[in-house]
Design a protein around this motif. Sequence first.
Motif, PDB file in Angstrom:
ATOM      1  N   PRO A  60      -8.735 -18.234   2.361  1.00  0.00           N
ATOM      2  CA  PRO A  60      -7.537 -18.074   3.203  1.00  0.00           C
ATOM      3  C   PRO A  60      -6.235 -18.248   2.430  1.00  0.00           C
ATOM      4  O   PRO A  60      -5.253 -17.540   2.675  1.00  0.00           O
ATOM      5  CB  PRO A  60      -7.686 -19.171   4.261  1.00  0.00           C
ATOM      6  N   LEU A  61      -6.212 -19.166   1.476  1.00  0.00           N
ATOM      7  CA  LEU A  61      -5.001 -19.370   0.684  1.00  0.00           C
ATOM      8  C   LEU A  61      -4.699 -18.172  -0.213  1.00  0.00           C
ATOM      9  O   LEU A  61      -3.538 -17.778  -0.360  1.00  0.00           O
ATOM     10  CB  LEU A  61      -5.126 -20.641  -0.165  1.00  0.00           C
ATOM     11  N   SER A  62      -5.732 -17.589  -0.804  1.00  0.00           N
ATOM     12  CA  SER A  62      -5.495 -16.467  -1.710  1.00  0.00           C
ATOM     13  C   SER A  62      -5.178 -15.172  -0.972  1.00  0.00           C
ATOM     14  O   SER A  62      -4.464 -14.319  -1.488  1.00  0.00           O
ATOM     15  CB  SER A  62      -6.694 -16.271  -2.639  1.00  0.00           C
ATOM     16  N   TYR A  63      -5.679 -14.995   0.234  1.00  0.00           N
ATOM     17  CA  TYR A  63      -5.418 -13.775   0.989  1.00  0.00           C
ATOM     18  C   TYR A  63      -4.129 -13.839   1.802  1.00  0.00           C
ATOM     19  O   TYR A  63      -3.628 -12.828   2.255  1.00  0.00           O
ATOM     20  CB  TYR A  63      -6.566 -13.474   1.952  1.00  0.00           C
ATOM     21  N   PHE A  64      -3.582 -15.027   2.013  1.00  0.00           N
ATOM     22  CA  PHE A  64      -2.428 -15.187   2.893  1.00  0.00           C
ATOM     23  C   PHE A  64      -1.209 -14.405   2.424  1.00  0.00           C
ATOM     24  O   PHE A  64      -0.459 -13.869   3.243  1.00  0.00           O
ATOM     25  CB  PHE A  64      -2.054 -16.667   3.031  1.00  0.00           C
ATOM     26  N   GLY A  65      -0.999 -14.289   1.127  1.00  0.00           N
ATOM     27  CA  GLY A  65       0.168 -13.572   0.613  1.00  0.00           C
ATOM     28  C   GLY A  65       0.228 -12.124   1.057  1.00  0.00           C
ATOM     29  O   GLY A  65       1.301 -11.586   1.308  1.00  0.00           O
ATOM     30  N   VAL A  66      -0.909 -11.480   1.173  1.00  0.00           N
ATOM     31  CA  VAL A  66      -0.954 -10.088   1.611  1.00  0.00           C
ATOM     32  C   VAL A  66      -1.038  -9.996   3.130  1.00  0.00           C
ATOM     33  O   VAL A  66      -0.326  -9.210   3.762  1.00  0.00           O
ATOM     34  CB  VAL A  66      -2.156  -9.353   0.968  1.00  0.00           C
ATOM     35  N   ILE A  84     -12.955  -5.378   4.338  1.00  0.00           N
ATOM     36  CA  ILE A  84     -12.280  -4.410   5.201  1.00  0.00           C
ATOM     37  C   ILE A  84     -10.817  -4.761   5.442  1.00  0.00           C
ATOM     38  O   ILE A  84      -9.929  -3.936   5.276  1.00  0.00           O
ATOM     39  CB  ILE A  84     -13.020  -4.287   6.551  1.00  0.00           C
ATOM     40  N   ARG A  85     -10.549  -5.991   5.846  1.00  0.00           N
ATOM     41  CA  ARG A  85      -9.204  -6.363   6.304  1.00  0.00           C
ATOM     42  C   ARG A  85      -8.172  -6.374   5.182  1.00  0.00           C
ATOM     43  O   ARG A  85      -7.068  -5.862   5.346  1.00  0.00           O
ATOM     44  CB  ARG A  85      -9.218  -7.725   6.994  1.00  0.00           C
ATOM     45  N   MET A  86      -8.502  -6.989   4.038  1.00  0.00           N
ATOM     46  CA  MET A  86      -7.548  -7.045   2.926  1.00  0.00           C
ATOM     47  C   MET A  86      -7.175  -5.657   2.415  1.00  0.00           C
ATOM     48  O   MET A  86      -5.989  -5.353   2.263  1.00  0.00           O
ATOM     49  CB  MET A  86      -8.122  -7.883   1.777  1.00  0.00           C
ATOM     50  N   PRO A  87      -8.153  -4.793   2.113  1.00  0.00           N
ATOM     51  CA  PRO A  87      -7.775  -3.458   1.651  1.00  0.00           C
ATOM     52  C   PRO A  87      -6.960  -2.678   2.690  1.00  0.00           C
ATOM     53  O   PRO A  87      -6.020  -1.958   2.334  1.00  0.00           O
ATOM     54  CB  PRO A  87      -9.115  -2.761   1.395  1.00  0.00           C
ATOM     55  N   ALA A  88      -7.285  -2.836   3.972  1.00  0.00           N
ATOM     56  CA  ALA A  88      -6.535  -2.128   5.012  1.00  0.00           C
ATOM     57  C   ALA A  88      -5.102  -2.626   5.087  1.00  0.00           C
ATOM     58  O   ALA A  88      -4.157  -1.836   5.181  1.00  0.00           O
ATOM     59  CB  ALA A  88      -7.224  -2.298   6.365  1.00  0.00           C
ATOM     60  N   ALA A  92      -1.808  -0.403   4.080  1.00  0.00           N
ATOM     61  CA  ALA A  92      -0.743  -0.206   5.067  1.00  0.00           C
ATOM     62  C   ALA A  92       0.612  -0.600   4.470  1.00  0.00           C
ATOM     63  O   ALA A  92       1.620   0.086   4.678  1.00  0.00           O
ATOM     64  CB  ALA A  92      -1.023  -1.023   6.326  1.00  0.00           C
ATOM     65  N   GLN A  93       0.635  -1.687   3.712  1.00  0.00           N
ATOM     66  CA  GLN A  93       1.881  -2.099   3.062  1.00  0.00           C
ATOM     67  C   GLN A  93       2.303  -1.099   1.990  1.00  0.00           C
ATOM     68  O   GLN A  93       3.488  -0.777   1.865  1.00  0.00           O
ATOM     69  CB  GLN A  93       1.725  -3.492   2.445  1.00  0.00           C
ATOM     70  N   LYS A  94       1.348  -0.604   1.235  1.00  0.00           N
ATOM     71  CA  LYS A  94       1.662   0.351   0.169  1.00  0.00           C
ATOM     72  C   LYS A  94       2.210   1.655   0.742  1.00  0.00           C
ATOM     73  O   LYS A  94       3.189   2.206   0.233  1.00  0.00           O
ATOM     74  CB  LYS A  94       0.406   0.626  -0.664  1.00  0.00           C
ATOM     75  N   VAL A  95       1.597   2.157   1.803  1.00  0.00           N
ATOM     76  CA  VAL A  95       2.017   3.420   2.413  1.00  0.00           C
ATOM     77  C   VAL A  95       3.412   3.305   3.007  1.00  0.00           C
ATOM     78  O   VAL A  95       4.227   4.227   2.892  1.00  0.00           O
ATOM     79  CB  VAL A  95       0.992   3.870   3.488  1.00  0.00           C
ATOM     80  N   THR A  96       3.702   2.171   3.637  1.00  0.00           N
ATOM     81  CA  THR A  96       5.017   2.003   4.277  1.00  0.00           C
ATOM     82  C   THR A  96       6.090   1.530   3.312  1.00  0.00           C
ATOM     83  O   THR A  96       7.273   1.555   3.646  1.00  0.00           O
ATOM     84  CB  THR A  96       4.933   1.005   5.439  1.00  0.00           C
ATOM     85  N   GLY A  97       5.710   1.071   2.130  1.00  0.00           N
ATOM     86  CA  GLY A  97       6.689   0.653   1.138  1.00  0.00           C
ATOM     87  C   GLY A  97       7.143  -0.791   1.267  1.00  0.00           C
ATOM     88  O   GLY A  97       8.108  -1.192   0.607  1.00  0.00           O
ATOM     89  N   TYR A  98       6.482  -1.589   2.066  1.00  0.00           N
ATOM     90  CA  TYR A  98       6.838  -3.006   2.211  1.00  0.00           C
ATOM     91  C   TYR A  98       5.885  -3.864   1.390  1.00  0.00           C
ATOM     92  O   TYR A  98       4.713  -3.556   1.261  1.00  0.00           O
ATOM     93  CB  TYR A  98       6.787  -3.448   3.671  1.00  0.00           C
ATOM     94  N   GLU A  99       6.409  -4.939   0.845  1.00  0.00           N
ATOM     95  CA  GLU A  99       5.605  -5.854   0.043  1.00  0.00           C
ATOM     96  C   GLU A  99       5.081  -7.005   0.889  1.00  0.00           C
ATOM     97  O   GLU A  99       5.718  -7.402   1.871  1.00  0.00           O
ATOM     98  CB  GLU A  99       6.440  -6.424  -1.106  1.00  0.00           C
ATOM     99  N   GLY A 100       3.946  -7.562   0.490  1.00  0.00           N
ATOM    100  CA  GLY A 100       3.415  -8.737   1.156  1.00  0.00           C
ATOM    101  C   GLY A 100       4.328  -9.932   0.912  1.00  0.00           C
ATOM    102  O   GLY A 100       5.015 -10.006  -0.102  1.00  0.00           O
ATOM    103  N   GLY A 101       4.361 -10.845   1.850  1.00  0.00           N
ATOM    104  CA  GLY A 101       5.198 -12.020   1.723  1.00  0.00           C
ATOM    105  C   GLY A 101       6.582 -11.861   2.332  1.00  0.00           C
ATOM    106  O   GLY A 101       7.330 -12.816   2.415  1.00  0.00           O
ATOM    107  N   THR A 102       6.918 -10.662   2.763  1.00  0.00           N
ATOM    108  CA  THR A 102       8.181 -10.429   3.446  1.00  0.00           C
ATOM    109  C   THR A 102       7.899 -10.362   4.945  1.00  0.00           C
ATOM    110  O   THR A 102       6.768 -10.088   5.357  1.00  0.00           O
ATOM    111  CB  THR A 102       8.835  -9.110   2.997  1.00  0.00           C
ATOM    112  N   PRO A 103       8.894 -10.613   5.788  1.00  0.00           N
ATOM    113  CA  PRO A 103       8.655 -10.513   7.232  1.00  0.00           C
ATOM    114  C   PRO A 103       8.152  -9.133   7.648  1.00  0.00           C
ATOM    115  O   PRO A 103       7.249  -9.010   8.475  1.00  0.00           O
ATOM    116  CB  PRO A 103      10.018 -10.818   7.845  1.00  0.00           C
ATOM    117  N   GLU A 104       8.717  -8.089   7.060  1.00  0.00           N
ATOM    118  CA  GLU A 104       8.270  -6.730   7.389  1.00  0.00           C
ATOM    119  C   GLU A 104       6.844  -6.492   6.908  1.00  0.00           C
ATOM    120  O   GLU A 104       6.035  -5.865   7.586  1.00  0.00           O
ATOM    121  CB  GLU A 104       9.199  -5.686   6.764  1.00  0.00           C
TER     122      GLU A 104
END
Length: 113
Positions: A60-66, A84-88, A92-104
């Motif tokens: 959970p700690l390592s996956y939380f950033g994404v 399934i969940r992490m790659p999805a 989704a973040q890559k396609v929309t252009g948003y990075e993990g760790g941001t509110p968006e």
Amino acid sequence: MSSFTKASIKIGTITLSLAIIFNFFPVLYLAVIHHVFPSKFITLFVLVASARFVSWIVQPLSYFGVLGTGGTYMSWLSGSVGDIRMPAARMAQKVTGYEGGTPEGDVIATLGV
């Protein structure tokens, strides 16, 4: 803290708590109603808990950033987080252009999950 994060924590805490409680209902049913306590249950639980304890903390700690707050609660409730969940969520973040760790990125990851 944003209202999305507050709502995610509230709903996630309630649903995960209920899931933990309901997972023990079959054993409680056997013990209370039928007076049959599966003696192997405690042994099996200790065995699984000792083998999986480290991953219950590290994953959970390592996956939380994404995944973000909402995605983390949803992923651990539904399962198959790494497969399934992490790659999805990441896609989704890559396609929309948003990075993990941001509110968006958290909202997009939750939608991806």
